[in-house]
Motif scaffolding. Structure first.
Motif, PDB file in Angstrom:
ATOM      1  N   LEU A 183      37.971  47.231  29.140  1.00  0.00           N
ATOM      2  CA  LEU A 183      37.733  47.208  27.703  1.00  0.00           C
ATOM      3  C   LEU A 183      38.874  47.886  26.959  1.00  0.00           C
ATOM      4  O   LEU A 183      39.402  48.911  27.406  1.00  0.00           O
ATOM      5  CB  LEU A 183      36.420  47.925  27.375  1.00  0.00           C
ATOM      6  CG  LEU A 183      35.156  47.312  27.974  1.00  0.00           C
ATOM      7  CD1 LEU A 183      33.954  48.200  27.684  1.00  0.00           C
ATOM      8  CD2 LEU A 183      34.922  45.910  27.424  1.00  0.00           C
ATOM      9  N   ASP A 188      31.716  50.747  23.701  1.00  0.00           N
ATOM     10  CA  ASP A 188      30.579  49.817  23.741  1.00  0.00           C
ATOM     11  C   ASP A 188      30.817  48.539  22.942  1.00  0.00           C
ATOM     12  O   ASP A 188      29.885  47.768  22.718  1.00  0.00           O
ATOM     13  CB  ASP A 188      29.306  50.506  23.248  1.00  0.00           C
ATOM     14  CG  ASP A 188      29.428  51.038  21.833  1.00  0.00           C
ATOM     15  OD1 ASP A 188      30.451  50.761  21.174  1.00  0.00           O
ATOM     16  OD2 ASP A 188      28.502  51.743  21.379  1.00  0.00           O
ATOM     17  N   GLY A 215      32.634  45.901  23.837  1.00  0.00           N
ATOM     18  CA  GLY A 215      32.625  44.739  24.711  1.00  0.00           C
ATOM     19  C   GLY A 215      33.873  43.874  24.684  1.00  0.00           C
ATOM     20  O   GLY A 215      33.904  42.808  25.302  1.00  0.00           O
ATOM     21  N   THR A 263      37.254  42.811  25.940  1.00  0.00           N
ATOM     22  CA  THR A 263      38.048  43.013  27.145  1.00  0.00           C
ATOM     23  C   THR A 263      39.518  42.652  26.926  1.00  0.00           C
ATOM     24  O   THR A 263      39.887  42.035  25.918  1.00  0.00           O
ATOM     25  CB  THR A 263      37.509  42.149  28.296  1.00  0.00           C
ATOM     26  OG1 THR A 263      37.727  40.759  27.971  1.00  0.00           O
ATOM     27  CG2 THR A 263      36.023  42.399  28.533  1.00  0.00           C
TER      28      THR A 263
END
Length: 229
Positions: free
Chosen positions: A108, A177, A179, A181
């Motif tokens: 991430l 958090d 998400g 990537t």
């Protein structure tokens, strides 16, 4: 439990390249057996690599705080070997750190890694292939092939300076958090600009990447790369 560590630390020196805008490139990284100091090199355009004795020739396009260190997974190099029909040594993709057991493609943005006893790095942006990379590998259509695969490796910024050496452990200390990537960011920057809105949710995004998000304009992959292979 699988081991996550630095398989090799790789350094480059300036070599002549007709494909580089500067006429020289430091892309050919060679593994070293000694510990290497890593620190924040300073802003892009002035600072080069975060690794001592590693050469960045084109400061306008490479290096600086958000591209201080480039990491690529040994597993991904191994995946390319049968496709290219040859062995690929550590450092051959121009990476400073060849890792093993470290998730890079699906890391991430903003993720923090502890390497060894002191060094802390933060995932910033994916690598975007260029004509110099294609020329160095001597692979026709390489920019397109590399982009389609999406296993780009990642750049990292230096949060806490320290030494790095082959065999150092890599531990993920923090995972945000949001998400988003490394692979999502690469697609957003290149072929899927509709994903740029997702990057706006990444608080650690550097100024150059954030400016791209605000423009909602993707990068253009270097279509001339094959002319230099």
């Amino acid at each position: 439990m699988p081991v996550s560590n630095v398989l090799s630390v790789n350094l480059g020196r300036a070599e002549v390249s007709a494909a580089s805008r500067k006429g020289v490139t430091g892309i050919d990284k060679i593994p070293t057996s000694v510990a290497v100091a890593v620190r924040d090199p300073g802003r892009k355009g002035l600072g080069g690599s975060g690794l001592a004795d590693d050469t960045v020739c084109d400061l306008g396009h490479h290096g600086g705080s958000d591209q201080a260190v480039y990491a690529y997974a040994r597993e991904d190099l191994d995946g390319w070997q049968p496709q290219l029909g040859r062995d690929l040594r550590n450092g051959q993709f121009g990476e400073n750190l060849t890792t093993i057991g470290v998730e890079i493609t699906h890391a991430l943005l903003g993720e923090v890694w502890a390497i060894g006893a002191e060094l802390k790095l933060q995932v910033t942006v994916p690598r975007v292939p260029c004509r110099t990379f294609a020329s160095f590998l001597r692979e026709r259509g390489w920019v397109r092939r590399f982009a389609e695969a999406g296993t780009t490796g990642t750049y990292l910024r230096v949060l806490v300076p320290g030494p790095v050496r082959a065999g150092d452990s890599v531990t993920v200390l923090e995972r945000p958090d949001h998400g988003v990537t490394v692979r999502t960011a690469f697609r957003a920057f290149t072929t899927r600009p509709e994903l740029l809105a997702e990057l706006a949710r990444v608080p650690t995004l550097g100024s150059e990447a954030r400016a791209m998000v605000e423009r909602r304009a993707p990068l253009t992959l270097d279509a001339d790369a094959d002319a230099h292979t």
